[in-house]
Design a protein around this motif. Structure first.
Motif, PDB file in Angstrom:
ATOM      1  N   ALA A  59       0.832  -1.201   0.000  1.00 58.25           N
ATOM      2  CA  ALA A  59       0.000   0.000   0.000  1.00 58.25           C
ATOM      3  C   ALA A  59       0.869   1.254   0.000  1.00 58.25           C
ATOM      4  O   ALA A  59       0.575   2.222  -0.706  1.00 58.25           O
ATOM      5  CB  ALA A  59      -0.932   0.001   1.219  1.00 58.25           C
ATOM      6  N   GLU A  60       1.955   1.246   0.754  1.00 58.90           N
ATOM      7  CA  GLU A  60       2.863   2.394   0.791  1.00 58.90           C
ATOM      8  C   GLU A  60       3.533   2.590  -0.566  1.00 58.90           C
ATOM      9  O   GLU A  60       3.664   3.719  -1.039  1.00 58.90           O
ATOM     10  CB  GLU A  60       3.918   2.211   1.882  1.00 58.90           C
ATOM     11  N   LEU A  61       3.934   1.501  -1.191  1.00 55.90           N
ATOM     12  CA  LEU A  61       4.539   1.585  -2.519  1.00 55.90           C
ATOM     13  C   LEU A  61       3.542   2.163  -3.520  1.00 55.90           C
ATOM     14  O   LEU A  61       3.898   3.028  -4.335  1.00 55.90           O
ATOM     15  CB  LEU A  61       5.009   0.199  -2.977  1.00 55.90           C
ATOM     16  N   GLU A  62       2.307   1.713  -3.442  1.00 55.51           N
ATOM     17  CA  GLU A  62       1.270   2.229  -4.341  1.00 55.51           C
ATOM     18  C   GLU A  62       1.051   3.723  -4.113  1.00 55.51           C
ATOM     19  O   GLU A  62       0.922   4.494  -5.069  1.00 55.51           O
ATOM     20  CB  GLU A  62      -0.035   1.457  -4.128  1.00 55.51           C
ATOM     21  N   ARG A  63       1.022   4.141  -2.844  1.00 54.42           N
ATOM     22  CA  ARG A  63       0.856   5.569  -2.545  1.00 54.42           C
ATOM     23  C   ARG A  63       2.039   6.382  -3.075  1.00 54.42           C
ATOM     24  O   ARG A  63       1.856   7.465  -3.634  1.00 54.42           O
ATOM     25  CB  ARG A  63       0.691   5.790  -1.043  1.00 54.42           C
ATOM     26  N   ALA A  64       3.252   5.853  -2.923  1.00 48.44           N
ATOM     27  CA  ALA A  64       4.440   6.551  -3.409  1.00 48.44           C
ATOM     28  C   ALA A  64       4.401   6.677  -4.932  1.00 48.44           C
ATOM     29  O   ALA A  64       4.732   7.740  -5.486  1.00 48.44           O
ATOM     30  CB  ALA A  64       5.704   5.816  -2.971  1.00 48.44           C
ATOM     31  N   GLU A  65       4.005   5.609  -5.609  1.00 53.25           N
ATOM     32  CA  GLU A  65       3.897   5.660  -7.076  1.00 53.25           C
ATOM     33  C   GLU A  65       2.837   6.666  -7.504  1.00 53.25           C
ATOM     34  O   GLU A  65       3.028   7.403  -8.473  1.00 53.25           O
ATOM     35  CB  GLU A  65       3.569   4.269  -7.629  1.00 53.25           C
ATOM     36  N   GLN A  66       1.728   6.707  -6.781  1.00 60.46           N
ATOM     37  CA  GLN A  66       0.664   7.648  -7.108  1.00 60.46           C
ATOM     38  C   GLN A  66       1.147   9.082  -6.906  1.00 60.46           C
ATOM     39  O   GLN A  66       0.883   9.948  -7.751  1.00 60.46           O
ATOM     40  CB  GLN A  66      -0.574   7.375  -6.244  1.00 60.46           C
TER      41      GLN A  66
END
Length: 116
Positions: A59-66
């Protein structure tokens, strides 16, 4: 002749009975089953914690990519060149459709390549 009796209990021979052996074995089996159950529960809890950690990391990786995508969109929208000379001076020419700073006003032949 009458057999002699021992004078005290300490002299009695110690012979475990079948019931005592069975009870001891049952207690040992129960303790072993409890240990195995506790070990299994500990493994399951560790697996669950690991899965939760992986989910948090994903989830953190997805937020960072977003966030990165949003920042790149902001950057692409923030470039503006008044004319092709300004685009060339900034080192951005030629500009292609979708590039930061591209706009139809800079693309004379409307082929998707501006300031060519």
């Amino acid at each position: 002749m009458i057999p002699s009796r021992p004078n005290n209990i300490a002299e009695l021979p110690v012979t475990p009975t079948r019931d005592a052996d069975a009870e001891r074995e049952a207690v040992e089996a129960s303790a072993k089953a409890d240990r195995q159950r506790q070990e299994q529960e500990a493994r399951e809890e560790a697996d669950q914690r690991r899965q939760e950690q992986q989910a948090r990391e994903a989830a953190e990786l997805e937020r960072a990519e977003q966030r990165q995508e949003e920042e790149s969109e902001e950057e692409s929208q923030s470039a503006y060149y008044a004319n092709c000379s300004a685009a060339r001076a900034a080192g951005a020419a030629p500009l292609y459709r979708g590039d930061p700073g591209y706009r139809k006003g800079l693309d004379r032949d409307d082929d998707g390549d501006a300031c060519e």
